[in-house]
Scaffold this motif. Structure first.
Motif, short mmCIF file in Angstrom:
data_model
loop_
_atom_site.label_atom_id
_atom_site.label_comp_id
_atom_site.label_asym_id
_atom_site.label_seq_id
_atom_site.Cartn_x
_atom_site.Cartn_y
_atom_site.Cartn_z
N TYR B 36 66.59 98.82 127.27
CA TYR B 36 68.03 98.70 127.47
C TYR B 36 68.47 97.31 127.08
O TYR B 36 67.74 96.33 127.26
CB TYR B 36 68.40 98.91 128.96
N TRP B 38 71.45 94.51 127.91
CA TRP B 38 72.40 94.20 128.96
C TRP B 38 73.13 92.93 128.60
O TRP B 38 72.61 91.83 128.75
CB TRP B 38 71.64 94.03 130.28
N LYS B 42 78.74 93.09 131.35
CA LYS B 42 78.75 94.53 131.05
C LYS B 42 77.62 95.19 131.83
O LYS B 42 76.93 94.54 132.61
CB LYS B 42 78.58 94.75 129.55
N SER B 43 77.43 96.48 131.61
CA SER B 43 76.32 97.18 132.25
C SER B 43 75.26 97.50 131.21
O SER B 43 75.53 97.52 130.01
CB SER B 43 76.82 98.45 132.94
N PRO B 44 74.02 97.73 131.65
CA PRO B 44 72.94 98.01 130.70
C PRO B 44 73.22 99.27 129.88
O PRO B 44 73.75 100.25 130.39
CB PRO B 44 71.72 98.21 131.59
N ALA B 46 71.33 101.94 126.94
CA ALA B 46 70.03 102.32 126.38
C ALA B 46 69.96 102.00 124.89
O ALA B 46 70.89 102.24 124.14
CB ALA B 46 69.78 103.80 126.62
#
Lengths: 114, 112
Positions: B36, B38, B42-44, B46
């Motif tokens: 992932y 990140w 922000k958010s992780p 894939a």
């Protein structure tokens, strides 16, 4: 399609207060995960659900933490009473019912306990 | 207790440099390995889902390899750009499970 939705984005509270974090997973995803991110421990799995049923809650720190998933579109993580050491970013993530499938994360809820 | 380790902890490179980092995981009961990215605030998200020993995945300048017998995966970035700056996480999934255990991540900073 809407992604994973978390609320609140930021929460500041005082020690001893109850905190409730909310999550709406992506529609059609059967798995929901709650993670906590801290500097010390990175992304730490707290609990995960499959079809609204808790499967593994071994990561829940202590009895002050509880999580529920009353239906397929909503989950809560509750901390009662909160303590300063609970300050962290809490992420909710969901995935389809395929083993190995990727996680889709919400934007996180940043909790600060004073 | 599952141990997923990533190295190095952080990396600072110049724009145009190529770089790589490592994820080590238990070699028994392997089902899948995820990478992932990140980015800050922000958010992780894939990058790769890898399931087979010898898997090689590529997305633009980023590629990954997998060795399940010895329990490691490499992530490579060719010609790093400032926009590659992020934390790169790997996550291990055991056989018959859906539980993802994350490593601590490698923080990459690319200077222009």
């Amino acid at each position: 399609d809407a992604g994973v939705i978390q609320s609140p984005r930021h929460e500041v509270t005082e020690m001893g207060q109850e905190v409730t974090l909310r999550c709406k997973p992506i529609s059609g995803h059967d798995y929901l995960f709650w993670y906590r991110q801290t500097m010390m421990r990175g992304l730490e799995l707290l609990i995960y659900f499959n079809n609204n049923v808790p499967i593994d809650d071994s990561g829940m720190p202590e009895d002050r933490f509880s999580a529920k998933m009353p239906n397929a579109s909503f989950s809560t993580l509750k901390i009662q009473p909160s303590e300063p050491r609970d300050s962290a970013v809490y992420f909710c993530a969901s995935k389809r019912d395929t083993q190995g499938g990727e996680l889709f994360f919400g934007e996180g809820s940043r909790l600060t306990v004073l | 207790i599952l141990n997923v380790e990533q190295s190095p902890q952080s990396l600072h490179v110049q724009e145009g440099d190529s770089t790589n980092f490592t994820c080590s995981f238990p070699s028994s009961n392997f089902y899948a390995l995820h990478w992932y990215r990140w980015e800050t605030a922000k958010s992780p998200e894939a990058l790769f889902v890898m399931t087979l020993n010898g898997d090689e995945k590529k997305k633009g300048r980023i590629s990954a390899t997998l060795n399940t017998k010895e329990g490691y995966s490499y992530l490579y970035i060719k010609g790093s750009q400032p926009e590659d700056s992020a934390t790169y996480l790997c996550a291990f999934i055991m056989e018959y499970g859906n539980k993802l255990v994350f490593g601590a991540g490698t923080i990459l900073r690319v200077k222009s």
